[in-house]
Design an enzyme around this catalytic site. Structure first.
Site, PDB file in Angstrom:
ATOM      1  N   ASP A 294       0.867  -1.176   0.000  1.00 41.34           N
ATOM      2  CA  ASP A 294       0.000   0.000   0.000  1.00 41.34           C
ATOM      3  C   ASP A 294       0.910   1.234   0.000  1.00 41.34           C
ATOM      4  O   ASP A 294       2.129   1.144   0.206  1.00 41.34           O
ATOM      5  CB  ASP A 294      -0.968  -0.004   1.188  1.00 41.34           C
ATOM      6  CG  ASP A 294      -2.191   0.883   0.923  1.00 41.34           C
ATOM      7  OD1 ASP A 294      -2.146   1.709  -0.015  1.00 41.34           O
ATOM      8  OD2 ASP A 294      -3.187   0.768   1.649  1.00 41.34           O
TER       9      ASP A 294
HETATM   10  C1  NOJ Z   1      -4.010   3.958   0.059  1.00 41.52           C
HETATM   11  C2  NOJ Z   1      -5.197   3.075   0.269  1.00 41.52           C
HETATM   12  O1  NOJ Z   1      -5.093   2.412   1.510  1.00 41.52           O
HETATM   13  C3  NOJ Z   1      -5.380   2.042  -0.828  1.00 41.52           C
HETATM   14  O2  NOJ Z   1      -6.603   1.386  -0.613  1.00 41.52           O
HETATM   15  C4  NOJ Z   1      -5.297   2.673  -2.176  1.00 41.52           C
HETATM   16  O3  NOJ Z   1      -5.516   1.715  -3.181  1.00 41.52           O
HETATM   17  C5  NOJ Z   1      -3.935   3.330  -2.323  1.00 41.52           C
HETATM   18  N1  NOJ Z   1      -3.794   4.359  -1.314  1.00 41.52           N
HETATM   19  C6  NOJ Z   1      -3.708   3.927  -3.696  1.00 41.52           C
HETATM   20  O4  NOJ Z   1      -4.407   5.083  -3.876  1.00 41.52           O
END
Ligand code: NOJ
Length: 758
Positions: A294
């Site tokens: 993430d």
């Molecule tokens: C953080 C989020 O937790 C995740 O769900 C998301 O896909 C990513 N950012 C990318 O934007």
């Protein structure tokens, strides 16, 4: 030099030499084997890997979030050098097409980029938030919605979505409960797999398919206190039986990628967690796609206190099995020196790159024309809008309908439309909407005006937004109510009150909404509350003042017409809750599949225990000040018609291990309208080698019945369906007594029992 280091050093020299050797331009005219679509996948990967320099390999493991518009020369140069394997949430469609052209035709090896984006509940056409979609219990419709999202996104040059989000959430304070499918592992597994199939289509290589990403692996939804990013403690048997199950289903449905999460899981951050990533995902499940971290979750191992610095974070990320780093650049900066110093085995880099290339090959990205146009984002098609309307209508849950005030007759006369969410396009779309547009949204106010005619709708917002506490609009709202035959109150939460980093400590309706309802209710007009929200809320004071309550979540682009369909009976509500609604935030976490405790309370038990602690009467697992049961249980939802369950029977009273039985019941529509019922099948394993939940959902079916029609619904369960995981990953079905219910929700139903025997 110790022998291990020596071995590493030799491997490094070999890798670098291979890289040097092939860093020369490839021979003219001879198409290298990896570009030949007729060759096998692993052969193509091996050939390409053999030609890549260490820098190019590391490039594949890096995903950048900086892709400015207009597209800069610096980024173009980096793509030519193979510095990036992927970009996320970046660029305009034409920039993405140009970037891909450069990667395919101007980089040394022509390795395509993979463009990822958060296409969470729709791309341009926004469907209900996932928690709302889940309330439809309709895997096929959910699959269709994801298919539409995949088509729309791929048309704009997106290859990969960061969805489905299949985190089990049992705490509505957590803002991201909106993005998931609820509290139950079986239902989340079923609906999450449907989303994977929808995004990826029949074949990952079809140009209108996008790769799915099962996230957030794993346990993220168990954040302590419901506070986003917070620590999680999940014992292995709970992890395996609840949190991992939907991920296993996503893997089985062919999800191309997984995303490691932000949370610290049992003392090890999930983006550095070799147990979940290597042991479970790779070794036990044989997953061969790639894992992306993430956003910054690799470098966040530093503040977690698990990595000393960014270099250590990169080392731990790669060792644990995170193939691609999202956003932060600890891989880009540190991996080469870590390999050269012998601290990361080159084979680990090769494994990660192989996983990434495998997905790119499977998607056909190597074999697509570099000039394939990435069209601009086009407006939703009528088909997409119809699906969005149907799914939004199916997601709406009827919680109260006193005196059958609903459905409303279209000849009702005048209605007052009141509340901060009646005409708020952005809020109606909900969290995680990057590409949905307010101008496409049809609000409830617009839909009601369309259905009844402008003159019949008296509109008074009452409050400017859901958090507003000023009462200046109350008088106009009451006035509108007085002049009308019925009142529709559009209440709930704005978009920004749920989603990532948007947790709440209170679950009540924000602002002065309850007071607005109280004021309007004084007019004595029949009133219906329609709640648009990103989580289960507590709103008893509103329920008490209105005749009917519809829970519509954040219903997306077509939320307005869908709500109107339900209000007027053009769609009969069939949605059922997939997260327990508490009576008060103090009961959280509250979920139906809990263990029994040694002192289960009796129904309606409340108040101070009598006697002394040695006398167990009253010393039960409950609260002194509120009933221990929820406001609305998991699986609950009313209809305009009435369904009666009868005649539960089992094909056998004893079930040998390895065998199966059929449970059936008759469901009759004894009401006056046709409608859909979601029939649920639960079991309880009465005695286990580890304690088992008081009920677990094992199957469900949506049926349509005309008035007076009766149908037998059958569920076939095998002892595999009754099995659970023990620590260490052993899946066991144990002999013993089981209860089984065929039920309209998790708190009622017809009950039978059977015994599993050796
Ligand atoms: C953080 C989020 O937790 C995740 O769900 C998301 O896909 C990513 N950012 C990318 O934007």
């Amino acid at each position: 030099m110790n022998p291990r280091r020596l071995l590493y050093a030799i491997a490094v020299i070999v890798t670098l030499a291979a890289g040097l050797q092939t860093a020369r331009p490839t021979q003219m005219n001879a198409t290298p084997p990896y570009k030949d679509p007729k060759l096998g996948l692993e052969q193509r990967i091996a050939d390409l890997l053999g030609r890549m320099t260490l820098d190019e390999k590391i490039g594949q493991m890096c995903q950048s979030s900086s892709f400015p518009h207009p597209f800069s020369d610096q980024v173009k140069g980096e793509i030519r050098k193979g510095r990036w394997g992927s970009f996320l949430n970046a660029g305009e469609p034409r920039d993405r097409a140009e970037a891909q052209r450069i990667a395919l035709s101007e980089s040394r090896l022509g390795i395509p980029l993979i463009f990822g984006r958060d296409v969470i509940h729709g791309y341009r056409t926004i469907f209900p938030i996932p928690l709302g979609q889940a309330a439809s219990w309709d895997p096929d419709l959910i699959r269709q919605a994801a298919r539409i999202a995949g088509r729309e996104a791929s048309g704009a040059g997106i290859h990969w979505t960061f969805a489905p989000m299949i985190d089990i959430a049992r705490d509505p304070r957590w803002g991201r409960i909106a993005e998931g499918l609820g509290e139950d592992p079986y239902l989340t597994a079923t609906l999450g797999a449907a989303m994977v199939r929808g995004f990826q289509g029949e074949s990952l290589s079809a140009p209108d398919s996008i790769a799915a990403c099962a996230k957030h692996y794993v346990g993220y939804g168990a954040a302590e206190g419901g506070r986003d990013y917070n620590t999680t403690w999940i014992p292995e048997n709970l992890l395996r039986n609840v949190y991992l199950r939907p991920f296993r289903a996503a893997r089985d449905a062919g999800a191309a990628t997984f995303m490691s999460a932000f949370n610290d899981l049992n003392g090890v951050p999930t983006s550095g967690n070799a147990f979940t990533l290597r042991q479970v995902l790779r070794k036990e499940w044989k997953f061969d796609g790639f894992v992306v971290s993430d956003w910054d979750s690799v470098i966040e191992m530093v503040p977690h206190g698990y990595a000393a610095d960014l270099k250590d974070a990169a080392l731990k990320g790669v060792q644990a099995g995170v193939d691609m780093e999202m956003s932060s650049n600890s891989y880009a900066v540190n991996l080469k020196s870590l390999v050269e110093a012998g601290r990361i085995a080159p084979t680990l880099i090769d494994d990660a790159v192989r996983n990434i290339l495998r997905v790119k090959f499977r998607m056909g990205l190597f074999d697509r024309s570099a000039t394939a146009p990435a069209g601009s984002t086009s407006a939703p098609t009528p088909d997409a809008l119809a699906t969005a309307r149907k799914l939004a209508a199916e997601s709406i849950v009827l919680l109260k309908n006193e005196g059958r005030v609903l459905p409303l007759a279209k000849s009702i006369g005048r209605i007052a439309v009141i509340g901060p969410l009646a005409d708020s396009p952005v809020d109606q779309m909900g969290t995680w909407v990057l590409d949905g547009r307010a101008e496409d949204v049809r609000t409830p106010l617009a839909a009601l005006r369309h259905a009844l005619g402008e003159a019949q709708v008296l509109w008074a917002q009452g409050l400017k937004n859901s958090r507003d506490t000023a009462r200046d609009g109350f008088a106009a709202a009451s006035e509108a109510a007085r002049k009308s035959d019925a009142v529709l109150l559009f209440l709930g939460e704005e978009q920004i009150l749920s989603g990532e980093a948007h947790s709440r400590a209170f679950l009540s309706l924000p602002g002065a909404q309850a007071q607005l309802v109280e004021e309007v209710a004084k007019t004595g007009k029949p009133a219906v509350a329609v709640i648009l929200a990103g989580r289960p809320l507590t709103f008893q004071e509103v329920t008490a003042k209105v005749q009917a309550v519809l829970y519509a979540w954040h219903p997306g682009t077509m939320g307005g017409p869908a709500i109107a369909d339900v209000l007027f009976g053009d769609a009969i509500p069939s949605g059922k809750l997939t997260a327990t609604f508490p009576r008060t935030v103090g009961q959280v976490p509250i979920y139906y599949a809990h263990m029994n405790t040694g002192r289960p309370p009796s129904p309606n038990e409340l108040g101070i225990p009598m006697g002394n602690p040695v006398d167990p009467r009253g010393y039960t697992s409950k609260y002194l000040d509120v009933d221990y049961t929820p406001e609305y249980p998991f699986g609950f939802g009313l209809s305009y018609t009435k369904f009666e369950y009868s005649n539960m029977r089992l094909s056998a009273a004893r079930l040998p291990l390895g065998g199966s039985l059929t449970a059936s019941a008759d469901i009759a529509n004894s009401g006056g309208m046709e409608g859909d019922e979601i029939v649920q099948c639960y079991v309880r394993d009465l005695v286990g080698s580890i304690t088992r939940p008081v009920r677990e959902l094992k199957a469900f079916r949506r049926i349509h019945l005309k008035p007076g029609e009766k149908r037998t619904v059958e569920f076939r369960l095998s002892t595999d369906d009754l099995a659970f995981y023990k620590d260490g990953g052993e899946l066991v079905a144990e002999p013993g007594m089981f209860h089984i219910w065929i039920a309209p929700d998790s708190a009622s139903g017809l009950k039978g029992e059977f015994e599993v025997v050796r």
